[in-house]
Design a protein around this motif. Sequence first.
Motif, PDB file in Angstrom:
ATOM      1  N   UNK A   1      20.434 -48.697  -7.380  1.00  0.00           N
ATOM      2  CA  UNK A   1      19.180 -47.965  -7.360  1.00  0.00           C
ATOM      3  C   UNK A   1      19.452 -46.518  -7.754  1.00  0.00           C
TER       4      UNK A   1
ATOM      5  N   UNK B   1      17.932 -42.578  -7.582  1.00  0.00           N
ATOM      6  CA  UNK B   1      17.006 -41.701  -6.877  1.00  0.00           C
ATOM      7  C   UNK B   1      17.042 -40.314  -7.532  1.00  0.00           C
TER       8      UNK B   1
ATOM      9  N   UNK C   1      22.586 -45.353  -5.723  1.00  0.00           N
ATOM     10  CA  UNK C   1      22.979 -46.140  -4.553  1.00  0.00           C
ATOM     11  C   UNK C   1      23.304 -47.565  -4.963  1.00  0.00           C
TER      12      UNK C   1
ATOM     13  N   UNK D   1      18.878 -55.159   3.175  1.00  0.00           N
ATOM     14  CA  UNK D   1      19.865 -54.553   2.285  1.00  0.00           C
ATOM     15  C   UNK D   1      20.878 -53.755   3.097  1.00  0.00           C
ATOM     16  N   UNK D   2      22.096 -53.691   2.561  1.00  0.00           N
ATOM     17  CA  UNK D   2      23.095 -52.757   3.053  1.00  0.00           C
ATOM     18  C   UNK D   2      23.390 -51.794   1.916  1.00  0.00           C
ATOM     19  N   UNK D   3      23.196 -50.485   2.172  1.00  0.00           N
ATOM     20  CA  UNK D   3      23.364 -49.494   1.124  1.00  0.00           C
ATOM     21  C   UNK D   3      24.675 -48.741   1.276  1.00  0.00           C
ATOM     22  N   UNK D   4      25.231 -48.307   0.135  1.00  0.00           N
ATOM     23  CA  UNK D   4      26.334 -47.372   0.163  1.00  0.00           C
ATOM     24  C   UNK D   4      25.819 -45.964   0.397  1.00  0.00           C
ATOM     25  N   UNK D   5      26.753 -45.012   0.496  1.00  0.00           N
ATOM     26  CA  UNK D   5      26.394 -43.620   0.812  1.00  0.00           C
ATOM     27  C   UNK D   5      25.823 -42.869  -0.379  1.00  0.00           C
TER      28      UNK D   5
ATOM     29  N   UNK E   1      13.481 -47.505   6.398  1.00  0.00           N
ATOM     30  CA  UNK E   1      14.836 -46.965   6.330  1.00  0.00           C
ATOM     31  C   UNK E   1      14.781 -45.456   6.561  1.00  0.00           C
TER      32      UNK E   1
ATOM     33  N   UNK F   1      19.993 -40.184   5.245  1.00  0.00           N
ATOM     34  CA  UNK F   1      20.674 -38.967   5.681  1.00  0.00           C
ATOM     35  C   UNK F   1      21.845 -38.694   4.746  1.00  0.00           C
TER      36      UNK F   1
ATOM     37  N   UNK G   1      25.191 -38.364   2.954  1.00  0.00           N
ATOM     38  CA  UNK G   1      26.483 -38.995   3.172  1.00  0.00           C
ATOM     39  C   UNK G   1      26.444 -40.329   3.892  1.00  0.00           C
ATOM     40  N   UNK G   2      25.229 -40.800   4.216  1.00  0.00           N
ATOM     41  CA  UNK G   2      25.127 -42.046   4.983  1.00  0.00           C
ATOM     42  C   UNK G   2      24.271 -43.091   4.285  1.00  0.00           C
ATOM     43  N   UNK G   3      23.767 -42.772   3.142  1.00  0.00           N
ATOM     44  CA  UNK G   3      22.929 -43.738   2.442  1.00  0.00           C
ATOM     45  C   UNK G   3      21.634 -43.997   3.194  1.00  0.00           C
ATOM     46  N   UNK G   4      21.123 -45.201   3.040  1.00  0.00           N
ATOM     47  CA  UNK G   4      19.903 -45.602   3.731  1.00  0.00           C
ATOM     48  C   UNK G   4      20.268 -46.584   4.833  1.00  0.00           C
TER      49      UNK G   4
ATOM     50  N   UNK H   1      13.601 -54.615  -3.694  1.00  0.00           N
ATOM     51  CA  UNK H   1      12.577 -53.863  -2.976  1.00  0.00           C
ATOM     52  C   UNK H   1      11.719 -53.049  -3.931  1.00  0.00           C
TER      53      UNK H   1
END
Lengths: 116, 112
Positions: free
Chosen positions: A37, A39, A91, A104-108, B35, B38, B40-43, B101
């Motif tokens: 994704x 942003x 992301x 979903x599990x997102x990276x930083x 969601x 923040x 450095x922490x992604x979603x 999504x």
Amino acid sequence: AQTVTQSQPEMSVQEAETVTLSCTYDTSESDYYLFWYKQPPSRQMILVIRQEAYKQQNATENRFSVNFQKAAKSFSLKISDSQLGDAAMYFCAYRSSTDSWGKFQFGAGTQVVVTP
Amino acid sequence: NAGVTQTPKFRVLKTGQSMTLLCAQDMNHEYMYWYRQDPGMGLRLIHYSVGEGTTAKGEVPDGYNVSRLKKQNFLLGLESAAPSQTSVYFCASSTGANYGYTFGSGTRLTVV
């Protein structure tokens, strides 16, 4: 639980050049979905590309392509011919095919800076 | 062709105040998610819903409540805001578990 790691907080690229963003994930599953994704500063989350784990062929969308290495659990994004409009946070995200809730599990995230 | 609409877009709260964030989608999606983002922490997933009247806790549910009384709306409530809840909140919806999504444009919340 699955984890998604993006090890590059920021990447810089010149216009017209190529940049590759790395993403690794940890899973014991054999079937899943991976996403990138974008942003931009507008904050809107935009789907760039989607890959299904059971498909060997790497997904491509115009100037965006992925290098999916299932055994290595790696899912990198290549942006070719970079443009100023590509500047954004990117992301990587993982979604299990067995999760009926579709979470979903997102990276930083990786911030891409494009310089003229 | 609105997609997913979040209101408000910005808000400043004082510690201890309450508020509700509204998410509305016009795509007839069953699945909806909240969601928080923040640096450095992604979603990270707060709560989610797979249909009218059903909700479940995500990864970081403490301090939040949700309701889905109508299929098109998913509300996120903060009963007593804390500075740790300063964040950007995103709502997302999906037509099914194997699809991507559609996101709202986010709400930037600051708790002072």
